[in-house]
Design a protein around this motif. Structure first.
Motif, PDB file in Angstrom:
ATOM      1  N   TRP A  91       0.371  -8.310 -16.242  1.00  0.00           N
ATOM      2  CA  TRP A  91      -0.194  -8.459 -14.905  1.00  0.00           C
ATOM      3  C   TRP A  91       0.604  -7.660 -13.892  1.00  0.00           C
ATOM      4  CZ3 TRP A  91       2.843 -10.588 -11.028  1.00  0.00           C
ATOM      5  CH2 TRP A  91       3.981 -11.292 -11.432  1.00  0.00           C
ATOM      6  N   VAL A  92      -0.097  -7.245 -12.854  1.00  0.00           N
ATOM      7  CA  VAL A  92       0.549  -6.667 -11.672  1.00  0.00           C
ATOM      8  C   VAL A  92      -0.084  -7.349 -10.465  1.00  0.00           C
ATOM      9  CG1 VAL A  92       1.039  -4.461 -12.793  1.00  0.00           C
ATOM     10  CG2 VAL A  92      -1.086  -4.738 -11.520  1.00  0.00           C
ATOM     11  N   ALA A  93       0.653  -7.419  -9.366  1.00  0.00           N
ATOM     12  CA  ALA A  93       0.148  -8.091  -8.174  1.00  0.00           C
ATOM     13  C   ALA A  93       0.702  -7.431  -6.927  1.00  0.00           C
ATOM     14  CB  ALA A  93       0.525  -9.578  -8.199  1.00  0.00           C
ATOM     15  N   ALA A  94      -0.079  -7.474  -5.874  1.00  0.00           N
ATOM     16  CA  ALA A  94       0.317  -6.924  -4.576  1.00  0.00           C
ATOM     17  C   ALA A  94      -0.548  -7.591  -3.517  1.00  0.00           C
ATOM     18  CB  ALA A  94       0.154  -5.408  -4.544  1.00  0.00           C
ATOM     19  N   LYS A  95      -0.204  -7.354  -2.261  1.00  0.00           N
ATOM     20  CA  LYS A  95      -0.945  -8.000  -1.171  1.00  0.00           C
ATOM     21  C   LYS A  95      -2.226  -7.267  -0.812  1.00  0.00           C
ATOM     22  CE  LYS A  95       2.926 -10.539   0.783  1.00  0.00           C
ATOM     23  NZ  LYS A  95       3.705 -10.870   2.002  1.00  0.00           N
ATOM     24  N   SER A  96      -2.437  -6.096  -1.367  1.00  0.00           N
ATOM     25  CA  SER A  96      -3.693  -5.373  -1.167  1.00  0.00           C
ATOM     26  C   SER A  96      -4.036  -4.640  -2.450  1.00  0.00           C
ATOM     27  CB  SER A  96      -3.586  -4.384  -0.007  1.00  0.00           C
ATOM     28  OG  SER A  96      -2.747  -3.296  -0.351  1.00  0.00           O
ATOM     29  N   VAL A  97      -5.308  -4.300  -2.607  1.00  0.00           N
ATOM     30  CA  VAL A  97      -5.731  -3.550  -3.788  1.00  0.00           C
ATOM     31  C   VAL A  97      -5.035  -2.197  -3.828  1.00  0.00           C
ATOM     32  CG1 VAL A  97      -7.708  -2.444  -4.903  1.00  0.00           C
ATOM     33  CG2 VAL A  97      -7.946  -4.746  -3.972  1.00  0.00           C
ATOM     34  N   GLU A  98      -4.905  -1.541  -2.676  1.00  0.00           N
ATOM     35  CA  GLU A  98      -4.270  -0.220  -2.647  1.00  0.00           C
ATOM     36  C   GLU A  98      -2.849  -0.262  -3.177  1.00  0.00           C
ATOM     37  OE1 GLU A  98      -7.286   0.000   0.785  1.00  0.00           O
ATOM     38  OE2 GLU A  98      -6.084  -1.523  -0.244  1.00  0.00           O
ATOM     39  N   GLU A  99      -2.153  -1.370  -2.952  1.00  0.00           N
ATOM     40  CA  GLU A  99      -0.757  -1.479  -3.387  1.00  0.00           C
ATOM     41  C   GLU A  99      -0.615  -1.750  -4.885  1.00  0.00           C
ATOM     42  OE1 GLU A  99       1.887  -3.388  -0.013  1.00  0.00           O
ATOM     43  OE2 GLU A  99      -0.079  -4.400  -0.094  1.00  0.00           O
ATOM     44  N   LEU A 100      -1.733  -1.889  -5.600  1.00  0.00           N
ATOM     45  CA  LEU A 100      -1.672  -2.059  -7.053  1.00  0.00           C
ATOM     46  C   LEU A 100      -1.424  -0.744  -7.781  1.00  0.00           C
ATOM     47  CD1 LEU A 100      -4.686  -4.512  -7.560  1.00  0.00           C
ATOM     48  CD2 LEU A 100      -2.245  -5.086  -7.708  1.00  0.00           C
ATOM     49  N   VAL A 101      -1.410   0.374  -7.075  1.00  0.00           N
ATOM     50  CA  VAL A 101      -1.194   1.678  -7.692  1.00  0.00           C
ATOM     51  C   VAL A 101       0.104   1.663  -8.499  1.00  0.00           C
ATOM     52  CG1 VAL A 101      -0.053   2.602  -5.636  1.00  0.00           C
ATOM     53  CG2 VAL A 101      -1.134   4.159  -7.270  1.00  0.00           C
ATOM     54  N   TYR A 102       0.083   2.280  -9.670  1.00  0.00           N
ATOM     55  CA  TYR A 102       1.214   2.149 -10.591  1.00  0.00           C
ATOM     56  C   TYR A 102       2.486   2.790 -10.065  1.00  0.00           C
ATOM     57  CZ  TYR A 102       1.243   6.958 -12.467  1.00  0.00           C
ATOM     58  OH  TYR A 102       1.376   8.317 -12.620  1.00  0.00           O
ATOM     59  N   THR A 103       2.378   3.679  -9.101  1.00  0.00           N
ATOM     60  CA  THR A 103       3.570   4.330  -8.532  1.00  0.00           C
ATOM     61  C   THR A 103       4.239   3.499  -7.444  1.00  0.00           C
ATOM     62  OG1 THR A 103       2.104   5.528  -7.033  1.00  0.00           O
ATOM     63  CG2 THR A 103       2.769   6.665  -9.062  1.00  0.00           C
ATOM     64  N   ASN A 104       3.684   2.334  -7.123  1.00  0.00           N
ATOM     65  CA  ASN A 104       4.252   1.488  -6.071  1.00  0.00           C
ATOM     66  C   ASN A 104       5.383   0.629  -6.642  1.00  0.00           C
ATOM     67  OD1 ASN A 104       4.805  -0.207  -3.916  1.00  0.00           O
ATOM     68  ND2 ASN A 104       3.015  -1.512  -4.280  1.00  0.00           N
ATOM     69  N   GLY A 155       6.870   4.645 -17.988  1.00  0.00           N
ATOM     70  CA  GLY A 155       8.128   4.070 -18.462  1.00  0.00           C
ATOM     71  C   GLY A 155       8.714   3.039 -17.515  1.00  0.00           C
ATOM     72  N   GLU A 156       8.529   3.222 -16.214  1.00  0.00           N
ATOM     73  CA  GLU A 156       9.060   2.274 -15.245  1.00  0.00           C
ATOM     74  C   GLU A 156       8.408   0.908 -15.407  1.00  0.00           C
ATOM     75  OE1 GLU A 156      11.136   0.521 -12.164  1.00  0.00           O
ATOM     76  OE2 GLU A 156      11.524   2.421 -13.194  1.00  0.00           O
ATOM     77  N   THR A 157       7.090   0.878 -15.544  1.00  0.00           N
ATOM     78  CA  THR A 157       6.407  -0.396 -15.735  1.00  0.00           C
ATOM     79  C   THR A 157       6.815  -1.045 -17.050  1.00  0.00           C
ATOM     80  OG1 THR A 157       4.509   0.186 -14.347  1.00  0.00           O
ATOM     81  CG2 THR A 157       4.146  -1.499 -16.020  1.00  0.00           C
TER      82      THR A 157
END
Length: 338
Positions: A220-233, A152-154
């Protein structure tokens, strides 16, 4: 490297059985795009994706494809069973390799979590740096839950990401625009991951809702690392990209770097929303530019611009690092049904 979805059966099947969400992901390689991808010297290929079959004792508890077709999760967490929509990403800055894939929850759900998260999800798993055709045989292997249809957040962030971004937004609508139910609970779909890096950010493009739904779309989602793409971030960037309209839906594609080596494009499906009895649910292939906006948040031009392709399907392709551009080449939507 060839990464594809297939069903493998222990014995020949005649006639060919229907698809029942029982597929896996398989990997093969060749020195040439022309193949061969399964030469006589490597009769074991293609391999079901995952940790090395013969030597990894941890294979059953790491993300993997099953040796043979099966439509349940074999008693393990369902994200460990790779099903379809695979893509390989090599981080140009880190040198790390990742495999993105889709997976399904059990049907019917067997856990309370599955009841609230029924459907199709997207995960990323790190591949072995020494053998990028296999998941690292290590229980500490990075696994990233990047896409879930019941987040729901996304959804709220997507709706608020631009003027009009709340339109035709759903991960749980079916071919008739209905709320999808399976086993008596809400069924959602997030699928078709595609990854690329631009500047400081890794971008992940995902398709939401059912492929034959008028709500099928790309976000789309984006972050500075692959690990930070987690949906809970909560710190990852989120936005809509291809928005359905005028009876046309868009999704499931791949990001491609253009001929100028700077601009990105998305090669994807389009579906005209007419009854399948008339159209056969045929899809055609479109190309949409991936354009970036500066939204004044101090991050510069890192936000992918939302696009309504049905309303304006034309664009130009930059053919060199200079200013020379090819003329608009995309045909009007009504002319592209062939």
């Amino acid at each position: 490297m060839l990464s594809f979805t297939a069903q493998r059966f222990a014995a020949p099947q005649s006639p060919c059985p229907p698809y029942d969400e029982d597929s896996g992901i398989y990997l093969a390689w060749s020195t040439s795009p022309a193949g061969p991808f399964a030469p006589p010297a490597r009769p074991w290929e293609p391999l079901p994706a995952g940790a090395e079959l013969s030597t990894c004792l941890y294979r059953p508890v790491l993300p993997h494809s099953l040796d043979f077709a099966s439509d349940d999760c074999q008693g393990v967490p369902c994200h460990l069973i790779m099903r379809l929509d695979s893509t390989v990403f090599h981080g140009p800055q880190t040198g790390r390799w990742w495999l993105a894939y889709s997976w399904y929850t059990n049907s019917p759900p067997t856990l309370a979590w599955e009841l609230a998260n029924h459907g199709q999800h997207v995960h990323l798993v790190e591949l072995d740096l020494k053998d990028p055709f296999a998941v690292r045989c290590d229980l500490a292997t990075a696994q990233i839950h990047a896409g879930t249809p019941h987040d729901g957040e996304t959804l709220a962030r997507l709706a608020a990401s631009c003027s009009g971004c709340e339109q035709m937004l759903s991960m749980t609508r079916g071919p008739l625009g209905e709320e999808m139910l399976r086993d008596g609970v809400s069924l959602g779909v997030v699928e078709a991951p595609s990854l690329f890096r631009r500047g400081e950010y890794v971008y992940l493009l995902l398709s939401g809702s059912n492929w034959d739904s008028p709500y099928y779309h790309v976000y789309w989602v984006a972050a500075k690392s692959v690990e930070e793409l987690v949906y809970t971030n909560p710190g990852r960037l989120v936005g809509r990209f291809l928005i359905p309209s005028d009876g046309q839906a868009f999704g499931h594609g791949s990001a491609v770097l253009g001929p100028d080596g700077e601009r990105w494009y998305f090669v994807h499906h389009r579906l005209a929303q007419v009854p399948c009895e008339q159209s056969g649910c045929k899809r055609d292939v479109w190309v949409s530019p991936i354009e970036f906006d500066d939204r004044g948040d101090g991050l510069a031009d890192v936000h992918i611009r939302p696009r309504w392709p049905a309303q304006d399907p034309s664009f130009s392709v930059a053919v060199s690092a200079g200013r020379q551009e090819a003329p608009p080449h995309a045909l009007p939507a009504e002319a592209r049904d062939d």
